[in-house]
Design a protein around this motif. Sequence first.
Motif, PDB file in Angstrom:
ATOM      1  N   UNK A   1      28.725  37.635  42.791  1.00 22.50           N
ATOM      2  CA  UNK A   1      29.691  37.407  43.859  1.00 22.50           C
ATOM      3  C   UNK A   1      30.285  36.001  43.787  1.00 22.50           C
ATOM      4  N   UNK A   2      29.452  34.995  43.562  1.00 28.20           N
ATOM      5  CA  UNK A   2      29.970  33.619  43.517  1.00 28.20           C
ATOM      6  C   UNK A   2      30.886  33.430  42.311  1.00 28.20           C
ATOM      7  N   UNK A   3      30.536  34.049  41.210  1.00 30.48           N
ATOM      8  CA  UNK A   3      31.398  33.997  40.024  1.00 30.48           C
ATOM      9  C   UNK A   3      32.767  34.609  40.334  1.00 30.48           C
ATOM     10  N   UNK A   4      32.758  35.731  41.057  1.00 28.44           N
ATOM     11  CA  UNK A   4      34.018  36.391  41.393  1.00 28.44           C
ATOM     12  C   UNK A   4      34.813  35.570  42.402  1.00 28.44           C
ATOM     13  N   UNK A   5      34.141  34.982  43.379  1.00 29.52           N
ATOM     14  CA  UNK A   5      34.846  34.133  44.347  1.00 29.52           C
ATOM     15  C   UNK A   5      35.545  32.966  43.640  1.00 29.52           C
ATOM     16  N   UNK A   6      34.861  32.377  42.666  1.00 34.10           N
ATOM     17  CA  UNK A   6      35.463  31.267  41.918  1.00 34.10           C
ATOM     18  C   UNK A   6      36.684  31.743  41.143  1.00 34.10           C
ATOM     19  N   UNK A   7      36.607  32.944  40.597  1.00 33.75           N
ATOM     20  CA  UNK A   7      37.738  33.491  39.842  1.00 33.75           C
ATOM     21  C   UNK A   7      38.927  33.769  40.757  1.00 33.75           C
ATOM     22  N   UNK A   8      38.652  34.267  41.954  1.00 36.44           N
ATOM     23  CA  UNK A   8      39.729  34.514  42.911  1.00 36.44           C
ATOM     24  C   UNK A   8      40.433  33.211  43.265  1.00 36.44           C
ATOM     25  N   UNK A   9      39.668  32.109  43.337  1.00 39.65           N
ATOM     26  CA  UNK A   9      40.259  30.808  43.686  1.00 39.65           C
ATOM     27  C   UNK A   9      41.114  30.239  42.552  1.00 39.65           C
ATOM     28  N   UNK A  10      40.825  30.618  41.308  1.00 40.96           N
ATOM     29  CA  UNK A  10      41.474  29.947  40.178  1.00 40.96           C
ATOM     30  C   UNK A  10      42.408  30.833  39.365  1.00 40.96           C
ATOM     31  N   UNK A  11      42.263  32.160  39.464  1.00 40.27           N
ATOM     32  CA  UNK A  11      43.059  33.051  38.622  1.00 40.27           C
ATOM     33  C   UNK A  11      44.053  33.844  39.477  1.00 40.27           C
ATOM     34  N   UNK A  12      45.356  33.673  39.266  1.00 40.83           N
ATOM     35  CA  UNK A  12      46.355  34.348  40.111  1.00 40.83           C
ATOM     36  C   UNK A  12      46.264  35.873  40.064  1.00 40.83           C
ATOM     37  N   UNK A  13      45.946  36.441  38.906  1.00 46.31           N
ATOM     38  CA  UNK A  13      45.880  37.898  38.799  1.00 46.31           C
ATOM     39  C   UNK A  13      44.700  38.456  39.583  1.00 46.31           C
TER      40      UNK A  13
ATOM     41  N   UNK B   1      36.060  45.007  43.961  1.00 46.53           N
ATOM     42  CA  UNK B   1      36.407  44.361  42.694  1.00 46.53           C
ATOM     43  C   UNK B   1      35.169  44.286  41.796  1.00 46.53           C
ATOM     44  N   UNK B   2      34.012  43.938  42.368  1.00 47.44           N
ATOM     45  CA  UNK B   2      32.783  43.904  41.571  1.00 47.44           C
ATOM     46  C   UNK B   2      32.496  45.264  40.945  1.00 47.44           C
ATOM     47  N   UNK B   3      32.569  46.307  41.751  1.00 48.58           N
ATOM     48  CA  UNK B   3      32.263  47.647  41.242  1.00 48.58           C
ATOM     49  C   UNK B   3      33.317  48.113  40.228  1.00 48.58           C
TER      50      UNK B   3
END
Length: 316
Positions: free
Chosen positions: A180-192, A230-232
Amino acid sequence: MPPAGTLTAPLAPPSVARTSAAVLELMLPHRRAADGAGSLPAAAFPAQLRRIAGFVAAGEPVVLTLPGFPCKSPSPAKVLGHLPDEGERLSLAFLDGLCAAVEEVHPPGARMVICSDGHVFGDLVQVPDAHIDAYADELAAVIRREGLHRLSLFDLRDVLGDLPYDAKRALVHERYAPGLEELRAEVRTDPDTLALYRGITRFLLDDTVGFTGSRSALQRACRRRAYGVVQRSRAWGALIEEHHPRAVRLSIHPQRPGAEKFGLRLLDAADAWTTPWHSCVLLRADGGRELVHRAVAERRGRPVLRDGRPSHFEEC
């Protein structure tokens, strides 16, 4: 021309490149783009060309995987019920026709694996597993009835058999989902990834039925569930890749050139995120057709039955 599905002698490298580009060019007019760019050449999609070339060089049918066709939205303002209708029928026919067109440039043709992902996140989108089973079974029936022999279905039942669905979801999440934390970081940095997260959050907000709390509480709950979806979805993609490692990866979501997946539009809609399972078909008076929410279709047309149940709308 050899019949579809037959093998041919491997091609020399220049012929492989030309044929691979010709196969991809059949998909380009139906691209679901995330970049807003207009027409692009096949060379702008190297990941897809590489995978297509593997099948072309071997003289084999091109295999494509498409995650999607999960279940109908639970919102009665969007859809006609929990079973596939005209939207799915037309979309499946389009996909089979796209595979058939490949035979004109690559005689072994193509086949598409519809990776139905409803059970992967059914609990998060709040659709009963019984409805998801019924939806997938009717998809299979449509494929049989319509003679769409270039299509096949793949879902959690093919992977984990008769285990309870909650157990299947837990196993898939544990093995394949990003943290989850990895995905949250990606949401903050990756526009797609941010666009995907926001799109799913919007769907969850629109699809929630019977929520008794405040609007802000619903928004918080949907944001939490969106991360889970998104994780699933990522987990399902990894599982598909494990089972179909050579396949050309497609997506019903908008994708940029150079992405590992190629975004494919199924039917016309005003919103690039609209799918047949979040809408219904409206046949316009001018002969065209589009995907719209049921509430919109009811204002503009009258319902049409197929096999005794509502199928789509015709504009008055």
